[in-house]
Design a protein around this motif. Structure first.
Motif, PDB file in Angstrom:
ATOM      1  N   ALA A  18      -9.313   3.306   2.980  1.00  0.00           N
ATOM      2  CA  ALA A  18      -8.698   4.282   2.234  1.00  0.00           C
ATOM      3  C   ALA A  18      -9.038   3.807   0.877  1.00  0.00           C
ATOM      4  O   ALA A  18      -9.727   2.782   0.459  1.00  0.00           O
ATOM      5  N   TRP A  20      -7.145   3.044  -2.723  1.00  0.00           N
ATOM      6  CA  TRP A  20      -5.980   2.624  -3.346  1.00  0.00           C
ATOM      7  C   TRP A  20      -5.801   2.789  -4.763  1.00  0.00           C
ATOM      8  O   TRP A  20      -6.594   2.379  -5.683  1.00  0.00           O
ATOM      9  N   GLN A  21      -4.782   3.637  -5.059  1.00  0.00           N
ATOM     10  CA  GLN A  21      -4.467   3.970  -6.467  1.00  0.00           C
ATOM     11  C   GLN A  21      -3.329   3.006  -7.075  1.00  0.00           C
ATOM     12  O   GLN A  21      -2.261   3.036  -6.373  1.00  0.00           O
ATOM     13  N   LEU A  22      -3.352   2.555  -8.098  1.00  0.00           N
ATOM     14  CA  LEU A  22      -2.244   1.591  -8.516  1.00  0.00           C
ATOM     15  C   LEU A  22      -2.042   1.671  -9.929  1.00  0.00           C
ATOM     16  O   LEU A  22      -3.252   1.273 -10.857  1.00  0.00           O
ATOM     17  N   TYR A  27       2.785  -3.110  -9.384  1.00  0.00           N
ATOM     18  CA  TYR A  27       2.374  -3.734  -8.404  1.00  0.00           C
ATOM     19  C   TYR A  27       3.876  -4.235  -7.811  1.00  0.00           C
ATOM     20  O   TYR A  27       4.622  -4.896  -8.234  1.00  0.00           O
ATOM     21  N   ASP A  33       5.901   0.207   2.618  1.00  0.00           N
ATOM     22  CA  ASP A  33       4.963   1.232   2.835  1.00  0.00           C
ATOM     23  C   ASP A  33       3.658   0.726   3.318  1.00  0.00           C
ATOM     24  O   ASP A  33       2.695   1.113   3.671  1.00  0.00           O
ATOM     25  N   ALA A  35       1.711  -0.339   0.680  1.00  0.00           N
ATOM     26  CA  ALA A  35       0.795   0.054  -0.528  1.00  0.00           C
ATOM     27  C   ALA A  35       0.817  -0.770  -1.667  1.00  0.00           C
ATOM     28  O   ALA A  35       0.188  -0.454  -2.637  1.00  0.00           O
ATOM     29  N   ARG A  36       1.821  -1.697  -1.677  1.00  0.00           N
ATOM     30  CA  ARG A  36       2.083  -2.628  -2.768  1.00  0.00           C
ATOM     31  C   ARG A  36       2.328  -1.949  -3.886  1.00  0.00           C
ATOM     32  O   ARG A  36       1.891  -2.369  -5.065  1.00  0.00           O
ATOM     33  N   GLY A  38       1.583   1.167  -5.003  1.00  0.00           N
ATOM     34  CA  GLY A  38       0.504   2.022  -5.445  1.00  0.00           C
ATOM     35  C   GLY A  38       0.597   3.294  -4.064  1.00  0.00           C
ATOM     36  O   GLY A  38       1.556   3.504  -3.466  1.00  0.00           O
ATOM     37  N   LYS A  39      -0.582   3.911  -4.158  1.00  0.00           N
ATOM     38  CA  LYS A  39      -0.747   5.128  -3.125  1.00  0.00           C
ATOM     39  C   LYS A  39      -2.075   4.884  -2.570  1.00  0.00           C
ATOM     40  O   LYS A  39      -2.968   4.618  -3.134  1.00  0.00           O
ATOM     41  N   MET A  40      -2.060   5.218  -1.232  1.00  0.00           N
ATOM     42  CA  MET A  40      -3.184   4.989  -0.385  1.00  0.00           C
ATOM     43  C   MET A  40      -3.899   6.331  -0.060  1.00  0.00           C
ATOM     44  O   MET A  40      -2.756   7.256   0.579  1.00  0.00           O
ATOM     45  N   TYR A  41      -5.010   6.725  -0.125  1.00  0.00           N
ATOM     46  CA  TYR A  41      -5.528   7.852   0.194  1.00  0.00           C
ATOM     47  C   TYR A  41      -6.547   7.444   1.429  1.00  0.00           C
ATOM     48  O   TYR A  41      -7.754   6.817   1.077  1.00  0.00           O
TER      49      TYR A  41
END
Length: 310
Positions: A18, A20-22, A27, A33, A35-36, A38-41
């Motif tokens: 993936a 990872w956008q953060l 953080y 979820d 993703a800590r 952030g958002k996972m693509y």
């Protein structure tokens, strides 16, 4: 590994990939979820690099697949982009056998396989944004080819087949950098490196590609007018990365401009001063459309009576 396991840090091998956008201030290592904060693509196997266009959209090759992950900044939605590949590659390649049909992970609608036979059909590993906003990607599985994504996302990517002289047939491009026409020499160039990292028959080289200078910013880095190939002094070195350096030096009238190349196998850095690399060999461009509807720009070397002239 035993020490890491005792500390609770024995991380298993990944079973997915993936981007990872953060936002750093958000953080949160305890986020439920995973993703800590952030958002996972999710993406396909092995995303090695990524870059952004001028609007902040993400382009990410996947060097075990034949598509590029595209993340739209505004909608925060991801999709796989189809890219063009050469119809064929040179004979006698020693590229690992694993890089064959199993990399054809996608077919056109209706299950019709792609007609291109550039092997292996993998994207990247390198991708970078040019000074004018166009995005360029190497195709390590092919010979001296790249893909250009237009700053206008409604336009299809373009395949560039740069060719080369008989002594440098096996040029597998692994990384690239840019020199803009704003510099003193007034030319727009791509400096790429070809590597034998995954193909013992490949030539470790610098590939200099000179482009026509256009007044329209969107048309810059589009028409190649010259090429020069410089074999590295150390072969079998698995050259890996290249960077363009433009530095101001005190008490010197001219800026110092170089390319710096890492040689992974030989543990060396090679610096080449490019201020005096003024000439490239003229190339002849042919524009066509392949079976998938992608524009293809193919180049052959011109015969210059006075040698390297462009």
């Amino acid at each position: 590994m035993a020490e890491l396991k005792a500390k609770g840090m024995d991380t298993p091998l990944p079973d997915g990939w993936a981007v990872w956008q953060l936002t750093p201030s958000k953080y949160d290592p305890t986020a439920p979820d995973g993703a800590r904060g952030g958002k996972m693509y999710p993406c396909l196997k092995s995303p090695p690099m990524l870059d952004f266009d001028d609007e902040g959209n993400v382009y990410c090759p996947q060097d075990s697949c034949d598509t590029v992950l595209y993340i739209n900044r505004s909608t925060q939605q991801a999709q796989q982009l189809e890219v063009p590949f050469p119809e064929r590659t040179a004979e006698g390649s020693k590229f690992p056998k694993m890089a064959g049909d199993e990399y054809r992970t996608h077919t056109k609608k209706g299950g019709v396989p792609y007609s291109g036979s550039g092997y292996p059909r993998i994207t990247g590993p390198a991708i970078a944004t040019a000074p004018n906003g166009s995005i360029w990607m190497t195709l390590l599985g092919t010979y001296n080819s790249m893909v250009r994504f237009d700053p206008d996302p409604s336009k299809k990517p373009i395949l560039y087949e740069f060719g080369g002289p008989p002594w440098a047939v096996n040029l597998r491009l692994i990384h690239l950098t840019f020199s803009d026409s704003k510099y003193a020499d007034g030319v727009s160039r791509i400096y790429a490196i070809a590597s034998d990292l995954l193909d013992d028959s490949a030539v470790n080289s610098v590939v200099i590609l000179q482009f026509k200078t256009e007044k329209d910013r969107g048309e810059q880095f589009k028409t190649c007018v010259g090429q020069r190939i410089i074999p590295l002094p150390t072969q079998d070195c698995a050259c890996h990365r290249i960077s363009f350096v433009d530095a101001e030096i005190a008490d010197k009238p001219r800026r110092s401009r170089s390319i710096v190349i890492s040689e992974m196998q030989s543990s060396k850095l090679l610096q080449i001063k490019v201020g005096n690399v003024l000439q490239t060999q003229r190339v002849i461009e042919k524009i066509s459309t392949n079976a998938e509807g992608f524009e293809v720009r193919s180049y052959t070397l011109g015969q210059d009576e006075a040698g390297l002239q462009v």
